[in-house]
Design an enzyme around this catalytic site. Structure first.
Site, PDB file in Angstrom:
ATOM      1  N   GLU A   9       0.818  -1.225   0.000  1.00 54.82           N
ATOM      2  CA  GLU A   9       0.000   0.000   0.000  1.00 54.82           C
ATOM      3  C   GLU A   9       0.844   1.264   0.000  1.00 54.82           C
ATOM      4  OE1 GLU A   9      -3.953   1.697   2.266  1.00 54.82           O
ATOM      5  OE2 GLU A   9      -3.588  -0.424   2.014  1.00 54.82           O
ATOM      6  N   TYR A 310      -1.335  -3.623  13.700  1.00 54.75           N
ATOM      7  CA  TYR A 310      -2.211  -2.879  12.784  1.00 54.75           C
ATOM      8  C   TYR A 310      -3.190  -1.988  13.549  1.00 54.75           C
ATOM      9  CZ  TYR A 310      -5.373  -2.146   8.812  1.00 54.75           C
ATOM     10  OH  TYR A 310      -6.143  -1.595   7.824  1.00 54.75           O
TER      11      TYR A 310
END
Length: 729
Positions: A9, A310
């Site tokens: 990403e 995360y």
């Protein structure tokens, strides 16, 4: 030899993956090794096309052209990052590439980032999915050893597309309809509008609140023990002053007799592990950080420092497969001030229990916890250190035993009235040891305060030195701040007047308004659209926000619709509902909204017109309060000119230590404080130079000032271009 392309990403994550996969040959927008080619997005590289790409007439905003309902929405490459898209595309189309590995963030939006690129390239090669919760070397290696088939995430992708397309159809059409119908820069959305409505509802409650005086009685003994009166129902407050006056008069000069001593051993367990929303709430309460700021700091701790897992998670639990990794995580974070606590936990085997280990309560990602990665505090900024401290202390606290104490309740009689006192003896500090016993429960609102109790036996008589009436006033509900607004968005039913249990259950099961990943951006957008403003820490609705609620269709103001849509998006993600069915509903709803706005006979009134004219078009400028200070914005949405009048900085007043406001332009800029302090920018630069030992030059100060006004935005979001063109003010 055939190779696999890995799509990350962001560049930082791509570099980590490339290092682990031994891809050390640098190319244009990629890193290559013998088996893998690692490339990256910059957030979204592809988004939904603007309305004008379907018909040139949509370049102009005309009410009669609405609604805009293309049969199929097209994808387009985001202009600013077109170069990187072409770099990714060239790698995907290579003849020696036979497989794509999606390594974007493990979630709905991450799936969209990669799949939109693949769809735009029109690629038909096998897809695999890397699904990990941290970017440590170990997590990456384990993830590549357990790659999942891409088809397993097709429904998640369909759900992400459905959400984006619904926002396009409803958001763009409703915004154009409102803006053209009322000649004002107005925007609405399925999440932001109900959020504004909750803020307005809270302000109405405050406005309509009428304070009432309540009364109580307190007795003081010769031993300085405070006794609190209670009625037969255990209430210590009464709105009947005459009743309280009568009791005080009747009990004058009477002593207290101890009729009961109640000893209870109690336990309290640590609060749960952090999900993103809870962490954002605590960071706002303790440090004043905005939800967006906390998320940005967490991203750095996750991606750059690799010390936390995360961040965009909605779970406060870990799954059973993580339990075996806890000792390594404790060793990694157990440095410096955390060492004695980590060492204590590691002395015995860790016993998992349902308070923090529950597979059924973990979906995409587990709670935010430390990784097994090495911690280098010297590389952290002050803000990163504070957020890391919150997470590590909560992690350690959960692994500590319960806080145990003995609660002593003393019940006495003065005449025929009951008075009580409470005290607490700590038996075992447990998890509160991690917080040095300074952890306070925000929900404690008992009128009977705990105190140090002397040695007393049942039947003892206590000489009463003074008996007096106490009084106070009921308080209006508090205005929302960012912490409490996050709570309200997470559980909006608490702030709604609804008798519909099914609706309440729907909103609860779908996680309320927005998601953990989007709430910070939504709040930020409301500030930037001038629908809400900050006064101190409190959030107030603006006149523009009030008028917007008066102009939008009723359904858009309620969380009901959002709850129902979220439920359907979840059903798509689970394969229980077809995306096409949902989008068809959204198109029909768009028609209804536009029709209602078109037929409205209401008017929008600008009540913030300044005396200044726009330098571009000559029309009056509007004075608005932005998130960081005052701004002047052109009244004409087509023009869109705006400029800062003043902004709040992180520079502190040398007198009262509050944040200084920077006013004016160029060399004439001046710092101003609420306490009356004033300082020219040039004087500030000189002072800062002296304070830093003459090491700071003018360039350093300018860099510092630029930092105050910088918003750390994600590199790209799917509607960045579209929203920019809409000129949401």
């Amino acid at each position: 030899m055939s190779k696999s392309v890995v799509i990350a990403e962001k560049p930082s994550v791509a570099r980590d993956i490339a290092r682990v996969l031994k891809c050390d040959k640098k190319g244009n927008g990629y890193l290559e090794g013998s088996k893998y080619i690692v490339t990256w997005a910059l957030g979204h590289l592809v988004t939904l096309a603007d309305p004008e790409s379907y018909d040139v007439k949509y370049k102009k905003w005309n009410l009669e052209d609405l609604p805009m309902l293309p049969e199929r929405l097209k994808l387009t490459v985001i202009k600013q990052t077109g170069k990187q898209f072409n770099a990714v595309k060239s790698q995907l189309l290579r003849k020696d590439v036979n497989e794509i590995i999606v390594a974007t963030d493990a979630g709905r939006e991450g799936e969209l980032v990669a799949r939109w690129i693949i769809d735009k390239v029109k690629l038909n090669k096998p897809i695999k999915r890397l699904w990990i919760s941290s970017v440590t070397d170990k997590a990456i290696k384990d993830g590549f050893a357990n790659l999942k088939p891409g088809k397993a995430y097709d429904n998640l992708y369909a759900s992400a597309v459905a959400r984006s397309e619904a926002d396009w159809y409803i958001g763009l059409n409703a915004t154009r309809a409102l803006t053209t119908r009322f000649n004002a820069q107005l925007n609405c959305g399925r999440v932001q509008t109900p959020t504004v409505a909750m803020i307005a509802s809270r302000e109405d409650e405050i406005k309509n609140f009428k304070a009432q005086t309540y009364y109580g009685i307190e007795a003081q003994t010769m031993e300085k023990l405070k006794l609190t009166w209670q009625d037969a129902n255990g209430n210590s407050r009464s709105f009947n002053k005459e009743k309280i006056d009568g009791i005080v008069k009747r009990l004058d000069k009477q002593n207290a007799t101890v009729v009961e001593i109640d000893k209870k051993q109690k336990k309290s367990f640590s609060p749960g592990l952090y999900d993103l929303t809870e962490l954002q709430r605590d960071a706002n309460k303790k440090f004043g950080y905005s939800a967006k700021e906390t998320l940005n700091i967490m991203q750095k701790l996750y991606e750059q420092h690799k010390v936390l897992t995360y961040p965009r998670t909605d779970s406060r639990y870990i799954s059973s497969d993580i339990v075996g990794t806890l000792p390594e995580r404790l060793k990694a974070c157990g440095v410096g001030e955390y060492r004695p606590f980590a060492h204590k936990v590691l002395q015995k085997p860790i016993k998992p229990n349902k308070s923090f280990v529950d597979d059924s309560k973990v979906s995409d990602h587990h709670a935010i916890i430390p990784t097994e990665g090495y911690v280098n505090f010297s590389a952290f900024t002050d803000k990163e250190r504070k957020i890391y401290d919150l997470v590590v202390k909560r992690f350690l606290a959960v692994l500590f035993p319960a806080f145990e104490y003995e609660q002593l309740t003393l019940r006495t009689k003065v005449g025929n009235e009951t008075f009580i006192a409470r005290g607490k003896t700590i038996l075992h500090a447990g998890w509160k040891e991690v917080y040095e016993n300074r952890f306070e429960d925000d929900d404690v609102t008992d009128d009977v305060k705990e105190q140090l109790l002397p040695h007393i036996e049942k039947g003892d008589t206590l000489a009463v030195k003074l008996i007096m009436q106490t009084s106070g006033q009921t308080k209006a509900p508090a205005r929302f701040n960012e912490a409490t607004l996050l709570s309200a968005m997470e559980n909006p039913t608490k702030y709604m007047d609804t008798q519909n249990k099914q609706l309440a259950d729907t909103l609860k099961s779908t996680g309320g308004l927005g998601t953990v990943a989007t709430r910070a951006d939504i709040i930020d957008k409301l500030f930037n659209s001038f629908l809400i403003e900050k006064r101190g820490k409190d959030i107030h609705i603006t006149s523009k926000g009030r008028q917007l609620l008066d102009l939008v269709p009723e359904e858009l103001k309620s969380p009901t619709l959002t709850g129902e849509w979220e439920q359907k998006l979840e059903a798509i993600a689970k394969g229980k509902l077809k995306k096409e069915v949902f989008i068809s509903e959204m198109k029909n709803y768009t028609k209804e909204i536009v029709s209602e706005i078109k037929s409205s006979d209401k008017k929008y009134k600008h009540d913030n017109i300044s005396t200044k004219s726009c330098p571009d078009c000559g029309k009056p400028m509007l004075e608005v309060n932005g998130k960081k200070g005052k701004m002047l914005v052109c009244q004409d949405r087509e023009c869109g000119h705006r400029k800062n009048v003043s902004r709040t900085t992180n520079a502190r007043c040398p007198q009262c230590k509050k944040k200084l406001e920077l006013r004016g332009e160029g060399a004439g800029q001046i710092f101003a404080c609420k306490c009356g302090y004033r300082e020219k920018l040039s004087t500030f630069q000189e002072r800062r130079k002296k304070e830093s030992g003459n090491k700071a030059d003018k360039r350093d100060v300018q860099k510092y000032m630029k930092q105050q006004n910088k918003e750390e935005e994600p590199l790209n979001n799917p509607f960045a271009e579209a929203l920019k063109k809409l000129k949401f003010d």
